[in-house]
Each structure stands twice: as C-alpha cells, then as structure tokens.
Design an enzyme around this catalytic site. Sequence first.
Site, mmCIF file in Angstrom:
data_model
loop_
_atom_site.group_PDB
_atom_site.id
_atom_site.type_symbol
_atom_site.label_atom_id
_atom_site.label_comp_id
_atom_site.label_asym_id
_atom_site.label_seq_id
_atom_site.Cartn_x
_atom_site.Cartn_y
_atom_site.Cartn_z
ATOM 1 N N ILE A 34 15.635 89.741 50.622
ATOM 2 C CA ILE A 34 16.625 88.873 51.263
ATOM 3 C C ILE A 34 17.776 88.746 50.281
ATOM 4 O O ILE A 34 17.585 88.298 49.144
ATOM 5 C CB ILE A 34 16.039 87.479 51.574
ATOM 6 C CG1 ILE A 34 14.802 87.599 52.465
ATOM 7 C CG2 ILE A 34 17.092 86.589 52.237
ATOM 8 C CD1 ILE A 34 14.036 86.299 52.631
ATOM 9 N N VAL A 35 18.960 89.177 50.713
ATOM 10 C CA VAL A 35 20.129 89.154 49.836
ATOM 11 C C VAL A 35 21.077 88.051 50.307
ATOM 12 O O VAL A 35 21.472 88.014 51.476
ATOM 13 C CB VAL A 35 20.858 90.508 49.820
ATOM 14 C CG1 VAL A 35 22.024 90.461 48.838
ATOM 15 C CG2 VAL A 35 19.889 91.627 49.435
ATOM 16 N N GLY B 191 20.112 96.194 66.424
ATOM 17 C CA GLY B 191 19.755 95.318 65.310
ATOM 18 C C GLY B 191 20.953 94.564 64.758
ATOM 19 O O GLY B 191 22.070 95.110 64.684
ATOM 20 N N ASP C 178 21.617 93.751 61.767
ATOM 21 C CA ASP C 178 22.150 94.354 60.548
ATOM 22 C C ASP C 178 23.098 95.504 60.848
ATOM 23 O O ASP C 178 24.109 95.687 60.156
ATOM 24 C CB ASP C 178 21.009 94.823 59.642
ATOM 25 C CG ASP C 178 20.100 95.849 60.319
ATOM 26 O OD1 ASP C 178 19.914 95.768 61.552
ATOM 27 O OD2 ASP C 178 19.552 96.708 59.606
#
Length: 258
Positions: A12-13, A107, A109
Amino acid sequence: MILTVDIGNTNIVFGCVEDGRVIAKGRIATNRSDLTNDYYLRLRQMFEIEDIDYRMIEGAIISSVVPQIVPLIKGAVKKLMGIDCMVVGMGIKTGMNIKIDDPGTLGADLITTAVGAVSKYSKPLVIVDMGTATTMIAVDGDGAFIGGSIIPGVKLGYRALSSGTSLLPEISIESPKRCIGTNTVDCMTSGAVFGAAAMIDGMLERMEEEIGQPVTAIATGGIARHIVPYCKRSLAYDPDLIHTGLEIIYNKNSRKKK
C-alpha cells in the site's frame, strides 16, 4: 494537500500530493489479516518516519485492487485524521471516455494511472505498469481508454519458476551481466530482466500497429526501474502516475473545487 492511497496486492503506497506534486511517499505491506487498528498504527508510524504533519492533509482518496482492505484503510485514516476517504469506483467522475466491452470491470488502478498519464504526456500513449502483475494500458489520440493487456509480473513469474522446479533457487531482481548467462542465477536474472524488457518492446510494437500511429510509452510501478534501462524502446519512467491521477480525480469529485 491530499493523501493518495494506492492499495496493491503486495504494498500500500501513500502519497502526499499538492498541486500536482508528490511531496512525500511511504509504503507498508498489504496484509489481509490486519485490522483497522493495525493499519492505524502503521500509518501513524509511517507519517512519523517520513516526518509528515498529517494535520496538514485536507482530503484523501483511495485506489484499490484489494477490496477487503478498503474499509480498513478508510477506518485508519478516519481515526488518525478525521477524514472520510473518497474511493475510486462506480459513480466517480474521471473525465476519461472508456471504450472497453464492460467499463464496470475496469480496475481502479488502471483508470487512475491512465488519467495521470493523459494529464502529462502526448497522446496516443501506452502505460506499462509493473507491479505484482504487469499491465499495459492503451489510450488513443482522443484520450479514450481503449484497452490493454495483463501479464504475470516479473517477480510472480520467477517465484513460480523456483517453486515449480527442484533445482532453481529464488532470486532477487538485479542488473544482469549479459543476456547469455553462464550459471543458474545469472541465467535466471537474464531471463527475468531481458525477458521482461523484450516482452515490453514487442508488445509496444504490436499495440502501436493496432493503434495505427506512434505512441508515447510510459513506465511506472515498483519494478519498472529495474527493467526500463534494458528496453530497446524509449520509455519515460514516472513512478508517481497513479498519485497524479488520484489528485486529479479527487479534485473532479470534491466539493471544494480547485
């Protein structure tokens, strides 16, 4: 300043973004067994390590490929900062036309990264996002998301190789000495790095043929920096694309417009 959260399968960034600039980033491992309080403590510790004053953060937005983690991160951010996180998904404005068979399956992302790329680079473009999986995203000359490809990630590939064979060890991604290795580790390193680079070169060539004109190629994701130097094709390396896209989407959907 807003908090951008990219929840991936491995990490997780978190990014602190202001006016298109990523001021600071930190990462923690994605752990599906953790609870909200665990993420709260790890998030607070991350801010301390990065010397970030989280009281300066005005909003937060999440992109996730791990749905079960989203409520935990939302709870952790709410507990630490008193902020309700926006989540990229159905009903969120992105400003991008999506031309795939079922836009609802796209998605978060992928669309977020594409939004970030279109804001910075000439169209048409192809984004190579190298993480747990390697995704290649195509955007046409009008800025529409037209599709792409999903490929097993570099680390995923060689872990499968080592776990599925008796004599091949696990390796880390390092700079290969040459393409033709002379021992097992060098051969595996060559295959991982040169193989991924050649795949990217070939896929870009084929996508360019289908689009019908030259494309701008951009690489992002945690593994890209290891592979891009070995590609014959020129790629811009931009590790912050998803955070750029998250800020843009946040501003499009926030009541406090900029």
